[in-house]
Write a protein that holds these residues in place. Sequence first.
Motif, PDB file in Angstrom:
ATOM      1  N   THR A 118      -6.983  -7.974  50.443  1.00 59.90           N
ATOM      2  CA  THR A 118      -5.822  -7.275  49.850  1.00 59.90           C
ATOM      3  C   THR A 118      -5.213  -6.300  50.827  1.00 59.90           C
ATOM      4  OG1 THR A 118      -7.427  -5.783  48.824  1.00 59.90           O
ATOM      5  CG2 THR A 118      -6.113  -7.089  47.342  1.00 59.90           C
ATOM      6  N   GLU A 119      -6.072  -5.520  51.495  1.00 59.40           N
ATOM      7  CA  GLU A 119      -5.525  -4.468  52.356  1.00 59.40           C
ATOM      8  C   GLU A 119      -4.813  -5.049  53.565  1.00 59.40           C
ATOM      9  OE1 GLU A 119      -8.887  -1.771  52.448  1.00 59.40           O
ATOM     10  OE2 GLU A 119      -8.524  -1.534  50.293  1.00 59.40           O
ATOM     11  N   LEU A 120      -5.393  -6.131  54.132  1.00 58.75           N
ATOM     12  CA  LEU A 120      -4.746  -6.770  55.282  1.00 58.75           C
ATOM     13  C   LEU A 120      -3.409  -7.383  54.864  1.00 58.75           C
ATOM     14  CD1 LEU A 120      -4.813  -7.663  58.214  1.00 58.75           C
ATOM     15  CD2 LEU A 120      -6.204  -9.618  57.547  1.00 58.75           C
ATOM     16  N   ALA A 155      -1.451  -6.426  52.438  1.00 58.00           N
ATOM     17  CA  ALA A 155      -0.486  -5.339  52.221  1.00 58.00           C
ATOM     18  C   ALA A 155       0.095  -4.880  53.553  1.00 58.00           C
ATOM     19  CB  ALA A 155      -1.159  -4.182  51.492  1.00 58.00           C
ATOM     20  N   SER A 156      -0.766  -4.746  54.562  1.00 61.86           N
ATOM     21  CA  SER A 156      -0.277  -4.311  55.881  1.00 61.86           C
ATOM     22  C   SER A 156       0.641  -5.361  56.498  1.00 61.86           C
ATOM     23  CB  SER A 156      -1.456  -4.040  56.813  1.00 61.86           C
ATOM     24  OG  SER A 156      -2.332  -3.109  56.239  1.00 61.86           O
ATOM     25  N   LEU A 203       2.579  -7.288  54.882  1.00 60.27           N
ATOM     26  CA  LEU A 203       3.863  -7.209  54.179  1.00 60.27           C
ATOM     27  C   LEU A 203       4.733  -6.112  54.769  1.00 60.27           C
ATOM     28  CD1 LEU A 203       2.787  -7.755  50.474  1.00 60.27           C
ATOM     29  CD2 LEU A 203       4.248  -9.253  51.836  1.00 60.27           C
ATOM     30  N   THR A 204       4.117  -4.994  55.152  1.00 57.31           N
ATOM     31  CA  THR A 204       4.889  -3.929  55.788  1.00 57.31           C
ATOM     32  C   THR A 204       5.420  -4.393  57.140  1.00 57.31           C
ATOM     33  OG1 THR A 204       3.555  -2.253  54.732  1.00 57.31           O
ATOM     34  CG2 THR A 204       4.796  -1.575  56.669  1.00 57.31           C
ATOM     35  N   GLY A 223      -7.931 -11.815  47.133  1.00 58.53           N
ATOM     36  CA  GLY A 223      -7.374 -10.529  47.549  1.00 58.53           C
ATOM     37  C   GLY A 223      -5.887 -10.623  47.852  1.00 58.53           C
ATOM     38  N   GLU A 225      -3.839 -10.683  44.740  1.00 57.76           N
ATOM     39  CA  GLU A 225      -3.727  -9.360  44.109  1.00 57.76           C
ATOM     40  C   GLU A 225      -2.774  -8.454  44.882  1.00 57.76           C
ATOM     41  OE1 GLU A 225      -4.662  -8.903  41.179  1.00 57.76           O
ATOM     42  OE2 GLU A 225      -5.690 -10.827  41.131  1.00 57.76           O
ATOM     43  N   ARG A 249       0.544  -9.592  43.811  1.00 57.98           N
ATOM     44  CA  ARG A 249       0.794  -9.209  42.421  1.00 57.98           C
ATOM     45  C   ARG A 249       1.271  -7.748  42.354  1.00 57.98           C
ATOM     46  NH1 ARG A 249      -1.963 -10.881  37.489  1.00 57.98           N
ATOM     47  NH2 ARG A 249      -3.606 -11.832  38.706  1.00 57.98           N
ATOM     48  N   ALA A 250       0.624  -6.881  43.168  1.00 55.82           N
ATOM     49  CA  ALA A 250       1.007  -5.461  43.182  1.00 55.82           C
ATOM     50  C   ALA A 250       2.463  -5.289  43.582  1.00 55.82           C
ATOM     51  CB  ALA A 250       0.101  -4.683  44.131  1.00 55.82           C
ATOM     52  N   GLU A 251       2.991  -6.217  44.383  1.00 58.61           N
ATOM     53  CA  GLU A 251       4.367  -6.122  44.864  1.00 58.61           C
ATOM     54  C   GLU A 251       5.336  -6.892  43.966  1.00 58.61           C
ATOM     55  OE1 GLU A 251       5.143  -4.501  47.757  1.00 58.61           O
ATOM     56  OE2 GLU A 251       3.049  -3.995  48.195  1.00 58.61           O
ATOM     57  N   ARG A 309       7.728   1.702  50.258  1.00 58.69           N
ATOM     58  CA  ARG A 309       6.886   0.561  49.879  1.00 58.69           C
ATOM     59  C   ARG A 309       5.557   0.565  50.630  1.00 58.69           C
ATOM     60  NH1 ARG A 309       9.650  -3.314  46.906  1.00 58.69           N
ATOM     61  NH2 ARG A 309       8.055  -4.873  47.301  1.00 58.69           N
ATOM     62  N   ASN A 310       5.613   0.936  51.914  1.00 54.84           N
ATOM     63  CA  ASN A 310       4.363   0.969  52.670  1.00 54.84           C
ATOM     64  C   ASN A 310       3.469   2.097  52.199  1.00 54.84           C
ATOM     65  OD1 ASN A 310       2.627  -0.140  54.650  1.00 54.84           O
ATOM     66  ND2 ASN A 310       3.108   1.578  55.994  1.00 54.84           N
ATOM     67  N   ARG A 345       1.604   0.962  49.353  1.00 58.93           N
ATOM     68  CA  ARG A 345       0.486   0.089  49.752  1.00 58.93           C
ATOM     69  C   ARG A 345      -0.708   0.911  50.229  1.00 58.93           C
ATOM     70  NH1 ARG A 345       5.093  -3.261  52.617  1.00 58.93           N
ATOM     71  NH2 ARG A 345       5.747  -4.413  50.779  1.00 58.93           N
ATOM     72  N   LEU A 369      -2.207  -1.486  38.123  1.00 53.72           N
ATOM     73  CA  LEU A 369      -1.721  -1.959  39.427  1.00 53.72           C
ATOM     74  C   LEU A 369      -0.252  -2.343  39.369  1.00 53.72           C
ATOM     75  CD1 LEU A 369      -2.499  -2.891  42.383  1.00 53.72           C
ATOM     76  CD2 LEU A 369      -2.753  -5.162  41.406  1.00 53.72           C
ATOM     77  N   ARG A 392       4.830   0.390  37.729  1.00 51.27           N
ATOM     78  CA  ARG A 392       5.164   1.401  38.730  1.00 51.27           C
ATOM     79  C   ARG A 392       6.038   2.508  38.167  1.00 51.27           C
ATOM     80  NH1 ARG A 392       4.878  -0.407  44.757  1.00 51.27           N
ATOM     81  NH2 ARG A 392       3.351  -2.060  44.570  1.00 51.27           N
ATOM     82  N   LYS A 432      -7.541  -3.009  40.670  1.00 51.69           N
ATOM     83  CA  LYS A 432      -6.869  -3.426  41.899  1.00 51.69           C
ATOM     84  C   LYS A 432      -7.092  -4.906  42.188  1.00 51.69           C
ATOM     85  CE  LYS A 432      -7.929  -2.305  46.477  1.00 51.69           C
ATOM     86  NZ  LYS A 432      -8.329  -1.320  47.494  1.00 51.69           N
ATOM     87  N   LEU A 433      -8.350  -5.397  41.956  1.00 51.11           N
ATOM     88  CA  LEU A 433      -8.697  -6.758  42.371  1.00 51.11           C
ATOM     89  C   LEU A 433      -8.767  -7.751  41.215  1.00 51.11           C
ATOM     90  CD1 LEU A 433     -11.500  -5.947  44.965  1.00 51.11           C
ATOM     91  CD2 LEU A 433      -9.105  -6.456  45.419  1.00 51.11           C
ATOM     92  N   ASN A 465      -4.075   0.806  57.860  1.00 50.27           N
ATOM     93  CA  ASN A 465      -2.794   0.141  57.620  1.00 50.27           C
ATOM     94  C   ASN A 465      -1.977   0.102  58.909  1.00 50.27           C
ATOM     95  OD1 ASN A 465       0.262   0.781  57.041  1.00 50.27           O
ATOM     96  ND2 ASN A 465      -0.433  -0.455  55.312  1.00 50.27           N
ATOM     97  N   VAL A 473      -2.621  -2.535  61.768  1.00 52.52           N
ATOM     98  CA  VAL A 473      -2.080  -3.880  61.545  1.00 52.52           C
ATOM     99  C   VAL A 473      -0.561  -3.856  61.663  1.00 52.52           C
ATOM    100  CG1 VAL A 473      -1.900  -5.799  59.919  1.00 52.52           C
ATOM    101  CG2 VAL A 473      -4.016  -4.496  60.059  1.00 52.52           C
ATOM    102  N   VAL A 474       0.057  -2.780  61.130  1.00 53.45           N
ATOM    103  CA  VAL A 474       1.523  -2.700  61.124  1.00 53.45           C
ATOM    104  C   VAL A 474       2.090  -2.656  62.545  1.00 53.45           C
ATOM    105  CG1 VAL A 474       3.484  -1.259  60.462  1.00 53.45           C
ATOM    106  CG2 VAL A 474       1.651  -1.689  58.822  1.00 53.45           C
TER     107      VAL A 474
END
Lengths: 370, 321
Positions: A229-231, A233-234, A236-237, A256, A259, A262-264, B37-38, B41, B159, B162, B235-236, B284, B287-288
């Motif tokens: 999930t976390e990867l 999300a990153s 997506l940014t 993940g 999910e 889904r959050a987005e 948005r970030n 996240r 989740l 918003r 979350k999951l 985060n 990766v960004v």
Amino acid sequence: MSTFIKDFIERETVNRRNFLLATAAGMGAMAVPFAFGGGAARAAISDPAIAWSYRDRASAYWNSVVSGGEAFVESLGKSKDSLVSLINEGSSEKSLADIKAFLAKTGGKCAIACDANDSPNARPVVEAVRDAGAYISTIWNKTDDLHPWDIGDNYVSHMTWSDEKPAEQTARILFDAMGGKGGVVHLGGIAANNPAIERLNGLKNALKDFPDIQLLDAQPADWDTTKGTELMASFLTRFGDKITGVHCANDNIAYGVIEALRAEGIENMPIVAYDGNPEAVKLVMDGKLLATVFTNPHWGGGITAALAYYAATGAFKPSEEPKEHREFYGPTVLVTKKDAADFKAKYLDAVPSYNWKDFWGPSNGQIKYK
Amino acid sequence: MPRILTRENAIRWAPFMVLLALIVLFTAINPSFLSQRNFARIAIAAAPALMVAVGVTFIIVMGSIDLSMEGVVSLTAVLFCFLMLALGGTLASGGWVAIPVILAVGAAIGLVNGFIHVKLKIPSFMASLALGFVGTGAAILLTGGDIVKFNDPTFRALLTWRILGFPLMVYVAGLCLVLAWFIQSHTRLGRYFYAVGGGEELAHASGVRVQHVRMAGFSLAGFFYAIAAILQVAKLGQAESVTGSNFMFMSITSVVVGGVALWGGIGGVWNTLVGVLIVAVINNGMVVIGLPDFLQAAVLGLLVIIAVILSTDRRAVAFVK
């Protein structure tokens, strides 16, 4: 000084030679009484004890492997408990020690199925089994230079799974769903794991035929849902709308990814996964995943034990079998939306009963080394 | 007029400055880092971790350590899913009962942890680590190594729903943080944590029942781990025996990076908030900005060391053990 060392080495060498000669003489003398009675009967063990040596019970995968082993021993009219579990907890030392203990306990009258935990451990394991006169079949881990036919009948077979081709197939399904263009991200396993490397290679092979699809990035998510999930999300940014497809190295990562999307509020991103876990198959049926790949661990667990067992009883002689029956790939079944319901009914809702004497039916050809 | 640029102030605000510097750095390399948005996240990634870190903050302020979080989060997450499914599978059908029950279970596990530590006189490091393994083992036993899915849309609104661009779970975590701050600053228990961490013998001599404070602290930590477990399930949408993995490194690192001293008595939940955000922003941001994966672990380690150097007053302590 140098003469002293030279003399010393000479003396020690002579001593060792004498020792070896004496030992050989002793061994020869010991062998004589067996030369007439024991020798021929050694090939067949009437009722070998059966063991499975594997990593842990905390994963759906190994639980499924063991369930296959249990189904096999039940087919012999024995109770489930007669399959001995040797759990190595990820330690090669424990793997070898447990197997040696089992060989000693049964006096070599046993058949062992085994994943040696890591590749270098396979050789000491199969040599210990051969020296005890027992029989072993292995899966997953062995070095490329170790072959059953070099060890002899006691090393019955080795099975592994090649992930490159199926991962390429899932990638092609993904790219077709993307309309042959756009950007794809890959969320991989632990970077140094062999299946992680093969699954990424499969994606790269498919990319060659799709010039309009760009691999935006491939990063490890360590087979893990939370990391997935976390990867995602990153990603997506970083890439935003450029991502039009997701290639996951296993089902857990895909859970993940779904999910994170889904959050987005992103609903219909094309995603493919690997492993064919029951939850993933359900997601394929619901249209949340395009495809996953099933490696049938239940069959793998049963047939590996069966090969070692029937070689031990003398039902077949491994050295009379062709090489593709000694080293072969396990089955891989691609699960897509159109066959997911059939697949679920056939493999998941009720565990199919296999003919444990059909050793090579579902297998996938001889192992090729690069 | 009091001087603003004192050494003390500089150290107090250092973690926050580190956080700002990281945001500026990542934004300079990839401007899309600095977007609402970030930040949402990052907030989603940080919310469960924040609850674990807040829980362990109380323990670290007392000068002890708690390493049971991974096992406790896994076990409470799995129990929460099973209980929810047993109660009808939705919040509306009576599943909400599972929430207070699981919070109580978390607190009870924490109390057992504190009891083992205090009454059996086992160092908190060992007692909590062992109890964490018991938790993971129990989770494996319950699930048989499988995943428990739980997808009630009302519950998952944590989740998906918003407000001002941030999911509901971020506000829940924020409220719990305020609760933790209230306990820390406006209750007798909170002040006793600092008394015990600042000097246990002195606290004892002043009439503080140190053993009771310790047990209450571990119980409170367990309560917050259970909140983390519930947010993690939100979350999951699933729980399994590895749901809690990675929380140990993430939470202890965050607490220390935020400026809470491992020797006790210094720092608090606001430091922890900044620390969790620093670690989440680093994860985060790497990766960004497209850092190659083989560099990420090394860079994370280096940034953690730099953050600790900047944010703790090492001149104030005679020695570090």
